[in-house]
Design a protein around this motif. Structure first.
Motif, PDB file in Angstrom:
ATOM      1  N   GLN A  30      14.264   0.347 -15.437  1.00 12.69           N
ATOM      2  CA  GLN A  30      13.858   1.705 -15.726  1.00 12.69           C
ATOM      3  C   GLN A  30      12.351   1.911 -15.683  1.00 12.69           C
ATOM      4  O   GLN A  30      11.875   3.029 -15.630  1.00 12.69           O
ATOM      5  N   ASN A  33       8.141   2.523 -19.186  1.00 10.54           N
ATOM      6  CA  ASN A  33       8.351   3.543 -20.208  1.00 10.54           C
ATOM      7  C   ASN A  33       9.822   3.701 -20.584  1.00 10.54           C
ATOM      8  O   ASN A  33      10.163   4.557 -21.394  1.00 10.54           O
ATOM      9  N   GLY A  34      10.681   2.921 -19.967  1.00 14.21           N
ATOM     10  CA  GLY A  34      12.095   2.947 -20.322  1.00 14.21           C
ATOM     11  C   GLY A  34      12.893   4.081 -19.719  1.00 14.21           C
ATOM     12  O   GLY A  34      14.083   4.222 -20.005  1.00 14.21           O
ATOM     13  N   ILE A  35      12.276   4.911 -18.852  1.00 15.59           N
ATOM     14  CA  ILE A  35      12.982   6.024 -18.216  1.00 15.59           C
ATOM     15  C   ILE A  35      13.384   5.608 -16.807  1.00 15.59           C
ATOM     16  O   ILE A  35      12.555   5.085 -16.064  1.00 15.59           O
ATOM     17  N   PRO A  36      14.645   5.814 -16.409  1.00 12.72           N
ATOM     18  CA  PRO A  36      15.043   5.471 -15.027  1.00 12.72           C
ATOM     19  C   PRO A  36      14.112   6.149 -14.025  1.00 12.72           C
ATOM     20  O   PRO A  36      13.695   7.300 -14.209  1.00 12.72           O
ATOM     21  N   LYS A  37      13.782   5.439 -12.950  1.00  8.77           N
ATOM     22  CA  LYS A  37      12.769   5.935 -12.006  1.00  8.77           C
ATOM     23  C   LYS A  37      13.140   7.282 -11.391  1.00  8.77           C
ATOM     24  O   LYS A  37      12.259   8.099 -11.104  1.00  8.77           O
ATOM     25  N   MET A  39      14.645   9.660 -12.842  1.00 13.86           N
ATOM     26  CA  MET A  39      14.654  10.708 -13.853  1.00 13.86           C
ATOM     27  C   MET A  39      13.264  10.971 -14.440  1.00 13.86           C
ATOM     28  O   MET A  39      13.125  11.772 -15.362  1.00 13.86           O
ATOM     29  N   ARG A  40      12.265  10.326 -13.934  1.00 13.12           N
ATOM     30  CA  ARG A  40      10.926  10.502 -14.482  1.00 13.12           C
ATOM     31  C   ARG A  40      10.407  11.921 -14.200  1.00 13.12           C
ATOM     32  O   ARG A  40      10.722  12.508 -13.158  1.00 13.12           O
ATOM     33  N   TRP A 174      11.286  13.473  -6.838  1.00 11.31           N
ATOM     34  CA  TRP A 174      11.383  14.276  -8.059  1.00 11.31           C
ATOM     35  C   TRP A 174      11.293  15.768  -7.751  1.00 11.31           C
ATOM     36  O   TRP A 174      11.972  16.581  -8.395  1.00 11.31           O
TER      37      TRP A 174
END
Length: 410
Positions: A30, A33-37, A39-40, A174
């Motif tokens: 992820q 920062n722990g967020i899936p790439k 979903m950033r 994104w």
């Protein structure tokens, strides 16, 4: 059988360790920062620019790309309905050359008009983030063109794709994600060889892909006039733009419907632009043709001068070689006289001397005799053996007898 306390503790410890390892693996997938790439959130710089350009963050997008300058443009719809350029990214790598993709394995990046739907987005790409271009489209298929898995992706490597840096690929992904979330069902990606200006068209006027590029320019012209992505269709194995068919579906391989038309105002505006472009194109083409003619004539004259100089140099070299051979032949006579009649050694050495001079002459013209003008080689000189003069015999008769008698008495 009851489980001992140490065994339970060991199992709990192992379970805790597995959970920790799983957390590390998930965090690695992820990002820090722990967020899936996929979903950033968008960078603040892009959201600030959207606000400045009067764009809704989830408004539709449109993409144009140019091989020659390695530019990848993302346009976004403003609140007034028209599109404005939001960001331009540098293409890290694209493979092949200017011109369309023809077949699987030609390592050629496509050119043309492609539609991207949500199912073509790939959040689990091996090249950071990516989306499938959708090659072959209806036009490509009608011409029998083949190819698979052609992407816009990160990792800066390409074998028929358009490769970006991971940062650029992420932002493009994104932006597309947010447009889909905002209700856009698909977005257009128009891939051009270069900016479709009359200057560039004149520059590439002699390219074999020119007819194809003129067709692409028409689609570009529609956008330049309306500032909205053209509605692209295919019939009769060619692209058509913003057409009204009266509800008749288009068939890529079949003739276009007889009643097909473009709105009058749009058709007039596009033709007006194309007429102005044609004036510039014709003027520049004439200029470039004149320059090409002068360049060709200069090159031809230079080639003739070089050929004439080469021929003169060869003739001089052959003449020098002839002098060397003649000198070698004449140099044989003086040693014969000096030898006092014993000419064997002098004449035996002569052929070697002639060959040495001939070799020197050959080198003088570039290592080989001049074409069509063989070096003269004299006939082999055979050694002449001069016999000694015959010795006179003693006279017979009285004087002979007297000589013997004196010899006996002495």
């Amino acid at each position: 059988m009851p489980i001992s306390v140490p065994s339970l503790r060991l199992r709990h410890a192992l379970a805790a360790l597995l959970l920790i390892l799983a957390g590390f693996v998930l965090a690695a997938c992820q990002g820090s920062n722990g967020i899936p790439k996929d979903m950033r959130p968008l960078p603040a710089k892009l959201t600030a620019r959207m606000e400045k350009l009067n764009m809704d963050p989830k408004a539709p997008i449109y993409i144009r790309s140019y091989k020659e300058t390695s530019e990848f443009e993302v346009w976004k719809q403003r609140r007034d309905g028209q599109y404005a350029l939001l960001s331009t990214y540098q293409i890290c790598k694209w493979s092949g050359k200017l011109g369309p993709k023809i077949r699987e394995g030609d390592r050629q990046a496509p050119e043309g008009f492609y539609t991207i739907k949500p199912g073509q987005m790939n959040p689990k790409s091996n090249y950071f983030l990516s989306f499938n271009i959708g090659f072959p489209n209806a036009f490509d298929s009608a011409l029998g063109r083949t190819g698979t898995n052609l992407m816009v992706h990160g990792a800066c490597s390409s074998a028929g794709c358009y490769s970006m840096t991971d940062e650029a690929a992420g932002e493009i992904y994104w932006l597309a994600r947010d447009a889909f979330l905002g209700g856009q069902r698909s977005f257009e990606v128009h891939l051009y060889p270069f900016r479709m200006t009359p200057e560039n068209m004149a520059k590439h006027r002699n390219d074999p892909n020119m007819e194809f590029w003129v067709m692409l320019k028409e689609g570009s012209d529609h956008f330049e006039v309306t500032r909205k992505p053209p509605v692209v269709g295919v019939c009769n194995r060619r692209y058509v733009f913003d057409v009204d068919t009266g509800g008749v579906p288009l068939n890529a391989s079949a003739p276009c419907p007889a009643n097909m038309s473009v709105p009058v105002w749009l058709d007039a505006a596009v033709k007006e632009k194309q007429a102005k472009d044609q004036v510039v194109f014709a003027s520049l083409s004439a200029k470039y043709d004149a320059e090409d003619k002068i360049a060709a004539e200069t090159a031809a004259a230079d080639a003739q001068k070089l050929a004439a100089k080469t021929a003169t140099d060869q003739q001089k070299a052959v003449a020098e070689a002839q002098k060397s051979v003649d000198a070698a032949t004449m140099a044989v006579e003086p040693p014969v006289a000096a030898a006092g009649g014993d000419a064997t050694a002098a004449y035996t050495a002569a052929p070697a001397l002639v060959e040495a001079n001939a070799a020197t002459a050959s080198v003088a013209v570039g290592g080989v005799p001049a074409p069509g003008v063989p070096l003269p080689v004299p006939s082999p000189i055979r050694p002449v053996v001069v016999a000694p003069p015959p010795q006179p015999e003693a006279p017979a008769g009285f004087w002979g007898k007297l000589k013997k008698k004196l010899a006996v008495s002495g």
